[in-house]
Design a protein around this motif. Sequence first.
Motif, PDB file in Angstrom:
ATOM      1  N   GLU A  62       8.490  47.877  26.208  1.00 43.67           N
ATOM      2  CA  GLU A  62       9.557  48.197  27.161  1.00 43.67           C
ATOM      3  C   GLU A  62       9.139  47.786  28.562  1.00 43.67           C
ATOM      4  O   GLU A  62       8.015  48.062  28.996  1.00 43.67           O
ATOM      5  CB  GLU A  62       9.865  49.704  27.130  1.00 43.67           C
ATOM      6  CG  GLU A  62      11.006  50.104  28.041  1.00 43.67           C
ATOM      7  CD  GLU A  62      11.332  51.582  27.950  1.00 43.67           C
ATOM      8  OE1 GLU A  62      11.948  52.108  28.889  1.00 43.67           O
ATOM      9  OE2 GLU A  62      10.971  52.217  26.931  1.00 43.67           O
ATOM     10  N   GLU A  84       5.701  48.928  30.042  1.00 43.51           N
ATOM     11  CA  GLU A  84       5.147  50.266  30.027  1.00 43.51           C
ATOM     12  C   GLU A  84       3.878  50.270  29.166  1.00 43.51           C
ATOM     13  O   GLU A  84       3.688  49.406  28.314  1.00 43.51           O
ATOM     14  CB  GLU A  84       6.156  51.261  29.441  1.00 43.51           C
ATOM     15  CG  GLU A  84       7.433  51.398  30.245  1.00 43.51           C
ATOM     16  CD  GLU A  84       7.246  52.222  31.508  1.00 43.51           C
ATOM     17  OE1 GLU A  84       6.086  52.509  31.887  1.00 43.51           O
ATOM     18  OE2 GLU A  84       8.251  52.574  32.128  1.00 43.51           O
ATOM     19  N   LEU A  92       1.555  51.263  26.179  1.00 45.19           N
ATOM     20  CA  LEU A  92       1.854  51.607  24.787  1.00 45.19           C
ATOM     21  C   LEU A  92       0.575  52.036  24.076  1.00 45.19           C
ATOM     22  O   LEU A  92      -0.421  51.313  24.105  1.00 45.19           O
ATOM     23  CB  LEU A  92       2.462  50.407  24.064  1.00 45.19           C
ATOM     24  CG  LEU A  92       2.880  50.634  22.608  1.00 45.19           C
ATOM     25  CD1 LEU A  92       4.137  51.500  22.549  1.00 45.19           C
ATOM     26  CD2 LEU A  92       3.138  49.298  21.921  1.00 45.19           C
ATOM     27  N   HIS A 135      10.044  59.948  30.819  1.00 52.20           N
ATOM     28  CA  HIS A 135       9.162  60.072  29.656  1.00 52.20           C
ATOM     29  C   HIS A 135       8.240  58.861  29.665  1.00 52.20           C
ATOM     30  O   HIS A 135       8.514  57.861  30.327  1.00 52.20           O
ATOM     31  CB  HIS A 135       9.952  60.187  28.343  1.00 52.20           C
ATOM     32  CG  HIS A 135      10.585  58.915  27.865  1.00 52.20           C
ATOM     33  ND1 HIS A 135      10.981  58.702  26.571  1.00 52.20           N
ATOM     34  CD2 HIS A 135      10.908  57.751  28.511  1.00 52.20           C
ATOM     35  CE1 HIS A 135      11.510  57.509  26.428  1.00 52.20           C
ATOM     36  NE2 HIS A 135      11.479  56.914  27.586  1.00 52.20           N
ATOM     37  N   THR A 136       7.140  58.960  28.929  1.00 58.58           N
ATOM     38  CA  THR A 136       6.198  57.839  28.910  1.00 58.58           C
ATOM     39  C   THR A 136       6.642  56.742  27.955  1.00 58.58           C
ATOM     40  O   THR A 136       6.018  55.686  27.897  1.00 58.58           O
ATOM     41  CB  THR A 136       4.790  58.302  28.513  1.00 58.58           C
ATOM     42  OG1 THR A 136       4.850  59.008  27.268  1.00 58.58           O
ATOM     43  CG2 THR A 136       4.202  59.217  29.580  1.00 58.58           C
ATOM     44  N   SER A 137       7.710  56.992  27.194  1.00 57.00           N
ATOM     45  CA  SER A 137       8.289  56.048  26.229  1.00 57.00           C
ATOM     46  C   SER A 137       7.339  55.722  25.090  1.00 57.00           C
ATOM     47  O   SER A 137       7.502  54.718  24.401  1.00 57.00           O
ATOM     48  CB  SER A 137       8.766  54.758  26.913  1.00 57.00           C
ATOM     49  OG  SER A 137       7.696  53.930  27.313  1.00 57.00           O
ATOM     50  N   SER A 138       6.332  56.565  24.868  1.00 59.83           N
ATOM     51  CA  SER A 138       5.409  56.372  23.755  1.00 59.83           C
ATOM     52  C   SER A 138       4.821  57.721  23.379  1.00 59.83           C
ATOM     53  O   SER A 138       4.642  58.600  24.232  1.00 59.83           O
ATOM     54  CB  SER A 138       4.292  55.398  24.127  1.00 59.83           C
ATOM     55  OG  SER A 138       3.586  55.869  25.257  1.00 59.83           O
ATOM     56  N   GLU A 139       4.545  57.878  22.095  1.00 61.10           N
ATOM     57  CA  GLU A 139       3.961  59.121  21.636  1.00 61.10           C
ATOM     58  C   GLU A 139       2.507  59.222  22.090  1.00 61.10           C
ATOM     59  O   GLU A 139       1.728  58.292  21.886  1.00 61.10           O
ATOM     60  CB  GLU A 139       4.042  59.218  20.112  1.00 61.10           C
ATOM     61  CG  GLU A 139       5.450  59.473  19.596  1.00 61.10           C
ATOM     62  CD  GLU A 139       6.059  60.732  20.183  1.00 61.10           C
ATOM     63  OE1 GLU A 139       5.359  61.764  20.255  1.00 61.10           O
ATOM     64  OE2 GLU A 139       7.227  60.693  20.587  1.00 61.10           O
ATOM     65  N   ASP A 196       7.966  59.880  23.487  1.00 66.13           N
ATOM     66  CA  ASP A 196       9.067  58.920  23.378  1.00 66.13           C
ATOM     67  C   ASP A 196      10.273  59.668  22.827  1.00 66.13           C
ATOM     68  O   ASP A 196      10.262  60.137  21.690  1.00 66.13           O
ATOM     69  CB  ASP A 196       8.675  57.777  22.437  1.00 66.13           C
ATOM     70  CG  ASP A 196       9.761  56.721  22.316  1.00 66.13           C
ATOM     71  OD1 ASP A 196      10.829  56.886  22.947  1.00 66.13           O
ATOM     72  OD2 ASP A 196       9.546  55.737  21.593  1.00 66.13           O
ATOM     73  N   THR A 198      13.376  58.478  22.420  1.00 66.16           N
ATOM     74  CA  THR A 198      14.430  57.575  21.981  1.00 66.16           C
ATOM     75  C   THR A 198      15.135  58.133  20.753  1.00 66.16           C
ATOM     76  O   THR A 198      16.378  58.066  20.654  1.00 66.16           O
ATOM     77  CB  THR A 198      13.843  56.189  21.654  1.00 66.16           C
ATOM     78  OG1 THR A 198      13.186  55.677  22.808  1.00 66.16           O
ATOM     79  CG2 THR A 198      14.944  55.221  21.218  1.00 66.16           C
ATOM     80  N   CYS A 201      14.754  55.321  29.998  1.00 71.86           N
ATOM     81  CA  CYS A 201      14.022  56.545  30.332  1.00 71.86           C
ATOM     82  C   CYS A 201      14.984  57.636  30.833  1.00 71.86           C
ATOM     83  O   CYS A 201      15.863  57.333  31.654  1.00 71.86           O
ATOM     84  CB  CYS A 201      12.991  56.210  31.402  1.00 71.86           C
ATOM     85  SG  CYS A 201      11.944  57.569  31.918  1.00 71.86           S
ATOM     86  N   GLY A 222      14.805  58.442  27.481  1.00 73.53           N
ATOM     87  CA  GLY A 222      15.028  58.357  26.043  1.00 73.53           C
ATOM     88  C   GLY A 222      16.480  58.553  25.652  1.00 73.53           C
ATOM     89  O   GLY A 222      17.176  59.415  26.191  1.00 73.53           O
TER      90      GLY A 222
END
Length: 373
Positions: free
Chosen positions: A97, A113, A115, A205-209, A293, A295, A353, A355
């Motif tokens: 992303e 971002e 990952l 959000h950080t857009s990742s777990e 994340d 999403t 973001c 999500g």
Amino acid sequence: MPTRRQILTGAAAATTAALLPGAIPAIAETVAPAANPEKETIRTPATIATRTRASRAPVSAAQPIDFVGLKFDRTVSKAGAIRFRTGDSFGPWRALELSHHGRDDKPIGAVTELLPAAPGATGYELDLPDGIEAAEVVALNTTTGPTRSRYAIPYVALPSYRQAPGTKFYSRAGWGADESLRFSDDGTNLFPDEFYPVQTLTVHHTSSEPDTDRKAAVRGVYRYMAVDRGFGDIGYHVLIDPEGNAYEGRHSGEELFPIFDGVPIRRFGPKAVTAAHVKGFNSGNIGVCLLGDFTNQNPTPAALETLVRMLTALCSLCDIDPTASITYVNPVDGSTRDTPTIVRHRDWAPTECPGNTFAPNFSSIPQRVAARL
């Protein structure tokens, strides 16, 4: 030895504690309120970074990979994808992303971002955007580097309120911030502190777990933003993990309280340090980031509880109506934007973001804050 300002700040904190919402705790490196735990030696692995010019050919890692980020030579509309090799096989392709974080005084560039890598990754392969033949890949190792030690207060406990007792607010020392990353070789502060009255609160959000090591996740974000993105520090003011623990973000001076330029006293116009979470709209805008994340899922109840408590405290301290709309005015360049006071990152920039699952439900957050107030 504590500075005069720290001593005065500590004295002020003792007399104004009743005015301060419990979600904004006092954290000090050299002066500790009585409610804080004792200092201890905090041992943290140093973050190791490897930069590689990579094309579409598979790349073998020179060290264990915890996180990756890409930088492209020119503007792209999509970031492509990456897959990680574990052992002798590659895992599934994972979309990258594009980032819309940045300092107001610097260009963003075409950057992804951060990952998290697949556990045990030994290499990776890129699916680059059309027309891009290669990209600079930054691979971070936040867990196996040489251990650094620091004597400081690691955290304070947040008062229990609809969440498990013992929920913590970690200091920068507590999650292992390498403060040397904020300075150039000659000692210059790479992101000088500037403070402005608070107008808005932005949720990310950080857009990742995050990995199970939440502190390592924060260290990865810090290193990537401070050094590899060139911000000079982490771009958020506060971060929150899935268990509801909070983490001090952007450095705001050697004071007791994070975010602000001193003890934040209600109705006395506390000023927040400028960070780098929304390009063009950072000054007077506090950024709170959830690790994860969202999403395809919502944040955990614990994370949402801490988010609401944090936003409630900030609204109370800064006299912000959580359900209002305002005209934000950038105090540095005068640019304006009509916005809610509690806002999503996507309301500022063309990003998903925080999500696509969380975003439609976000309207409940200002309502919950208003109910708490």
